[in-house]
Scaffold this motif. Structure first.
Motif, PDB file in Angstrom:
ATOM      1  N   LYS A 148       0.845  -1.193   0.000  1.00 49.47           N
ATOM      2  CA  LYS A 148       0.000   0.000   0.000  1.00 49.47           C
ATOM      3  C   LYS A 148       0.887   1.252   0.000  1.00 49.47           C
ATOM      4  O   LYS A 148       1.817   1.365   0.793  1.00 49.47           O
ATOM      5  CB  LYS A 148      -0.902  -0.010   1.234  1.00 49.47           C
ATOM      6  N   MET A 149       0.591   2.197  -0.895  1.00 51.77           N
ATOM      7  CA  MET A 149       1.323   3.450  -0.969  1.00 51.77           C
ATOM      8  C   MET A 149       0.566   4.516  -0.186  1.00 51.77           C
ATOM      9  O   MET A 149      -0.589   4.822  -0.483  1.00 51.77           O
ATOM     10  CB  MET A 149       1.505   3.893  -2.422  1.00 51.77           C
ATOM     11  N   VAL A 150       1.226   5.090   0.824  1.00 52.59           N
ATOM     12  CA  VAL A 150       0.598   6.089   1.685  1.00 52.59           C
ATOM     13  C   VAL A 150       1.448   7.362   1.647  1.00 52.59           C
ATOM     14  O   VAL A 150       2.660   7.313   1.869  1.00 52.59           O
ATOM     15  CB  VAL A 150       0.474   5.586   3.142  1.00 52.59           C
ATOM     16  N   ILE A 151       0.810   8.485   1.364  1.00 51.53           N
ATOM     17  CA  ILE A 151       1.505   9.771   1.318  1.00 51.53           C
ATOM     18  C   ILE A 151       1.070  10.627   2.498  1.00 51.53           C
ATOM     19  O   ILE A 151      -0.116  10.748   2.778  1.00 51.53           O
ATOM     20  CB  ILE A 151       1.233  10.525   0.003  1.00 51.53           C
ATOM     21  N   ASP A 152       2.037  11.220   3.181  1.00 51.92           N
ATOM     22  CA  ASP A 152       1.758  12.205   4.221  1.00 51.92           C
ATOM     23  C   ASP A 152       2.097  13.578   3.641  1.00 51.92           C
ATOM     24  O   ASP A 152       3.265  13.936   3.483  1.00 51.92           O
ATOM     25  CB  ASP A 152       2.598  11.920   5.471  1.00 51.92           C
ATOM     26  N   TRP A 153       1.057  14.341   3.314  1.00 51.69           N
ATOM     27  CA  TRP A 153       1.221  15.633   2.644  1.00 51.69           C
ATOM     28  C   TRP A 153       1.504  16.715   3.678  1.00 51.69           C
ATOM     29  O   TRP A 153       0.625  17.085   4.452  1.00 51.69           O
ATOM     30  CB  TRP A 153      -0.039  15.996   1.857  1.00 51.69           C
ATOM     31  N   HIS A 154       2.744  17.240   3.677  1.00 47.63           N
ATOM     32  CA  HIS A 154       3.101  18.345   4.560  1.00 47.63           C
ATOM     33  C   HIS A 154       2.918  19.687   3.860  1.00 47.63           C
ATOM     34  O   HIS A 154       2.758  20.715   4.521  1.00 47.63           O
ATOM     35  CB  HIS A 154       4.563  18.224   4.998  1.00 47.63           C
ATOM     36  N   ASN A 155       2.954  19.670   2.536  1.00 48.96           N
ATOM     37  CA  ASN A 155       2.836  20.880   1.728  1.00 48.96           C
ATOM     38  C   ASN A 155       2.811  20.425   0.280  1.00 48.96           C
ATOM     39  O   ASN A 155       2.826  19.214   0.001  1.00 48.96           O
ATOM     40  CB  ASN A 155       4.023  21.828   1.998  1.00 48.96           C
ATOM     41  N   TYR A 156       2.789  21.350  -0.649  1.00 45.92           N
ATOM     42  CA  TYR A 156       2.963  21.040  -2.064  1.00 45.92           C
ATOM     43  C   TYR A 156       4.401  21.346  -2.454  1.00 45.92           C
ATOM     44  O   TYR A 156       4.898  22.465  -2.235  1.00 45.92           O
ATOM     45  CB  TYR A 156       2.018  21.864  -2.927  1.00 45.92           C
ATOM     46  N   GLY A 157       5.071  20.371  -3.042  1.00 47.91           N
ATOM     47  CA  GLY A 157       6.456  20.565  -3.437  1.00 47.91           C
ATOM     48  C   GLY A 157       6.624  21.646  -4.485  1.00 47.91           C
ATOM     49  O   GLY A 157       7.598  22.414  -4.443  1.00 47.91           O
ATOM     50  N   TYR A 158       5.685  21.738  -5.417  1.00 47.62           N
ATOM     51  CA  TYR A 158       5.847  22.696  -6.507  1.00 47.62           C
ATOM     52  C   TYR A 158       5.745  24.139  -6.002  1.00 47.62           C
ATOM     53  O   TYR A 158       6.348  25.045  -6.577  1.00 47.62           O
ATOM     54  CB  TYR A 158       4.829  22.429  -7.622  1.00 47.62           C
ATOM     55  N   THR A 159       4.996  24.367  -4.904  1.00 44.94           N
ATOM     56  CA  THR A 159       4.906  25.732  -4.381  1.00 44.94           C
ATOM     57  C   THR A 159       6.217  26.154  -3.717  1.00 44.94           C
ATOM     58  O   THR A 159       6.569  27.336  -3.726  1.00 44.94           O
ATOM     59  CB  THR A 159       3.756  25.858  -3.360  1.00 44.94           C
ATOM     60  N   ILE A 160       6.935  25.202  -3.133  1.00 45.25           N
ATOM     61  CA  ILE A 160       8.244  25.511  -2.559  1.00 45.25           C
ATOM     62  C   ILE A 160       9.245  25.820  -3.670  1.00 45.25           C
ATOM     63  O   ILE A 160      10.055  26.744  -3.567  1.00 45.25           O
ATOM     64  CB  ILE A 160       8.735  24.345  -1.686  1.00 45.25           C
ATOM     65  N   LEU A 161       9.181  25.033  -4.752  1.00 44.03           N
ATOM     66  CA  LEU A 161      10.054  25.289  -5.902  1.00 44.03           C
ATOM     67  C   LEU A 161       9.783  26.666  -6.496  1.00 44.03           C
ATOM     68  O   LEU A 161      10.705  27.347  -6.959  1.00 44.03           O
ATOM     69  CB  LEU A 161       9.834  24.199  -6.957  1.00 44.03           C
ATOM     70  N   ALA A 162       8.513  27.087  -6.449  1.00 41.42           N
ATOM     71  CA  ALA A 162       8.144  28.384  -7.028  1.00 41.42           C
ATOM     72  C   ALA A 162       8.703  29.562  -6.237  1.00 41.42           C
ATOM     73  O   ALA A 162       8.734  30.692  -6.757  1.00 41.42           O
ATOM     74  CB  ALA A 162       6.620  28.502  -7.112  1.00 41.42           C
ATOM     75  N   LEU A 163       9.161  29.332  -4.988  1.00 40.79           N
ATOM     76  CA  LEU A 163       9.759  30.411  -4.207  1.00 40.79           C
ATOM     77  C   LEU A 163      11.032  30.927  -4.867  1.00 40.79           C
ATOM     78  O   LEU A 163      11.379  32.102  -4.719  1.00 40.79           O
ATOM     79  CB  LEU A 163      10.071  29.926  -2.787  1.00 40.79           C
TER      80      LEU A 163
END
Length: 496
Positions: A148-163
């Motif tokens: 089973k693949m389980v993701i724990d979303w702390h944020n969106y990675g692409y929004t950090i890259l956009a900084l």
């Protein structure tokens, strides 16, 4: 060109998937869980808590993370947790070339480690962000091993890259496509806020359970323990020490917090906040300074000029009814030198600032010895919450936090802390909070501390068992442990 790289990456993953499928799936064990974060093992507190909770419930955990700060002792001492560290990316390449080479190299390293360490796992839990390349690798491994693949979303990675890039740039668009595509392929999802849960569902069609951060360990210090901490810290950071007057056996101290003590004449040891009494024990220094603490990674998402300006305004408006302030800023990061230069240029009479680096065991102690925490975190997506605030609440101190969209899910203005928009508002909060500091007339701090104590009632593991454990153990049925009910505590806390 970037699209071609993504296509090549997907083809590579598909080929590796067929290779792994050739291996047997007969060794699947639902009581084994893999955990992976493409980040510093010493700076991933939430994933550490996942590992410890899984181990506490009888799971065997294989934890892959990057080598960095020393792992927490609880991870190293737990016999149910096997820690596997990979070297962090440190190859100096031009930015454009790094964006192409780094994910490919990390993909291969991760695939080898995950393939070896997650063999037989019933589930794999990954932290997001970072998204690239870990999402794709975990998906390949989970499909190959029927896990089973389980993701724990702390944020969106692409929004950090956009900084550090234009939000409409090709790099950001590719990152968003990758994150959205593989995020939809996960079997289960957690996230850190209700706002992120709603956003994932509305925009990407992903159902994620809100699993708010909670204290894993409550830290409380006696006055004696605070004194010992300050005595130890002053050897490296003199701002914590030596600011007392002569000691009286009955009263503990006399004089202000800026007078000096003749320690050769009186066999005692004093700090800026505490002083020993000749007959034994420790007393607070009369009119001691207030201690403010803030922790940071010194990155672009935290504007520390807000705090520096607020402290300067406090200093200019200081009165006899206010204490001097000592502000301790902990952590390391790329902008630390820049802000240290700005701090050195300040000229304040009633505020002192120290930037320090603490051992992991001393960080929660300093929080517990402080009077107020400050968070300057500003979410790149507006949907995540600062873990440092949870650490401060766990230490029993209220927090002043920079406002953003979903902050009210953690900091409730006037109840367990204060929310500010700019330097002027933060300085006014300092002036209000610290007026008549340490006296009975100051009711403001006690109201906020009561709110923090309410937050501390619901520990991480109790919260985790209710929301996360059923993902890994489908037969588990939550049982209320008595006292204040789970729904009651959460309902009261989340009410505004």
């Amino acid at each position: 060109m970037a699209v071609g790289v993504v296509e090549a990456f997907l083809v590579l993953l598909i080929l590796l998937l067929f290779f792994l499928i050739l291996h047997s799936r007969n060794c699947l064990n639902k009581k084994r869980v893999g955990v992976v974060v493409l980040g510093d093992v010493g700076r991933s507190p939430r994933m550490r808590q996942h590992c410890l909770s899984l181990a506490r419930e009888g799971f065997t955990v294989s934890y892959i993370a990057e080598r960095g700060r020393a792992p927490h002792p609880d991870l190293l001492s737990n016999e149910n947790i096997a820690l596997h560290l990979m070297p962090p990316w440190s190859v100096p390449l031009p930015r454009t070339l790094s964006l192409l080479v780094k994910p490919l190299v990390q993909s291969l390293v991760l695939l080898v480690m995950c393939g070896k360490c997650f063999w037989g796992c019933g589930a794999v839990l990954m932290q997001n962000p970072p998204s690239i390349p870990v999402m794709g690798v975990v998906w390949v491994v989970c499909r190959a091993y029927n896990a089973k693949m389980v993701i724990d979303w702390h944020n969106y990675g692409y929004t950090i890259l956009a900084l550090n890039s234009r939000p409409e740039s090709l790099v950001v668009k590719v990152a968003k496509f990758f994150e959205k595509t593989f995020g939809r392929l996960a079997d289960d999802n957690f996230c850190v806020t209700n706002a992120m849960s709603a956003d994932l569902h509305e925009n990407w069609g992903i159902k994620a359970f809100s699993l708010h951060d909670r204290p894993s360990l409550l830290t409380t210090l006696t006055l004696q323990e605070k004194h010992e901490l300050f005595c130890r810290l002053e050897t490296q950071y003199p701002v914590f020490g030596g600011a007392t007057a002569e000691v009286d056996q009955s009263a503990g101290t006399s004089g202000g917090a800026t007078a000096e003590v003749d320690q050769s004449a009186s066999d005692v040891r004093c700090t800026a906040f505490t002083c020993e009494v000749e007959r034994g024990g420790v007393k607070e220094v009369d009119r001691r300074p207030a201690l403010i603490v803030s922790s940071t990674s010194w990155t672009a998402d935290e504007d520390f000029s807000i705090l520096l300006t607020a402290l300067t305004l406090y200093d200019s408006q200081w009165t006899d009814e206010h204490p001097d302030l000592i502000c301790a800023i902990t952590g390391s990061g790329p902008l630390k030198g820049y802000y240290e230069n700005k701090i050195s240029e300040l000229n304040m009479s009633h505020v002192r600032i120290v930037t320090c680096w603490l051992e992991p065991e001393d960080y929660p102690r300093l929080l517990a010895a402080s009077d107020l925490g400050v968070s300057l975190h500003f979410s790149s997506s507006g949907l995540d919450l600062p873990m440092k605030v949870v650490d401060m609440f766990a230490a029993g101190i209220p927090v002043c936090a920079r406002n953003f969209a979903c902050l009210k899910e953690l900091v409730q203005h006037g109840k367990n802390g204060c929310v500010f928009e700019d330097s002027e508002q933060l300085s006014r909060q300092f002036i209000t909070m610290f007026k008549k500091f340490g006296r009975k007339e100051n009711k403001h701090f006690q109201i906020l501390k009561n709110g923090v104590e309410h937050f501390r009632k619901l520990p991480w593991h109790y919260h985790w068992k209710q929301l996360a454990l059923p993902t890994f153990d489908e037969e588990y049925v939550f049982e209320d442990l008595g006292g204040d009910s789970y729904d009651g505590i959460m309902g009261q806390f989340m009410s505004t």
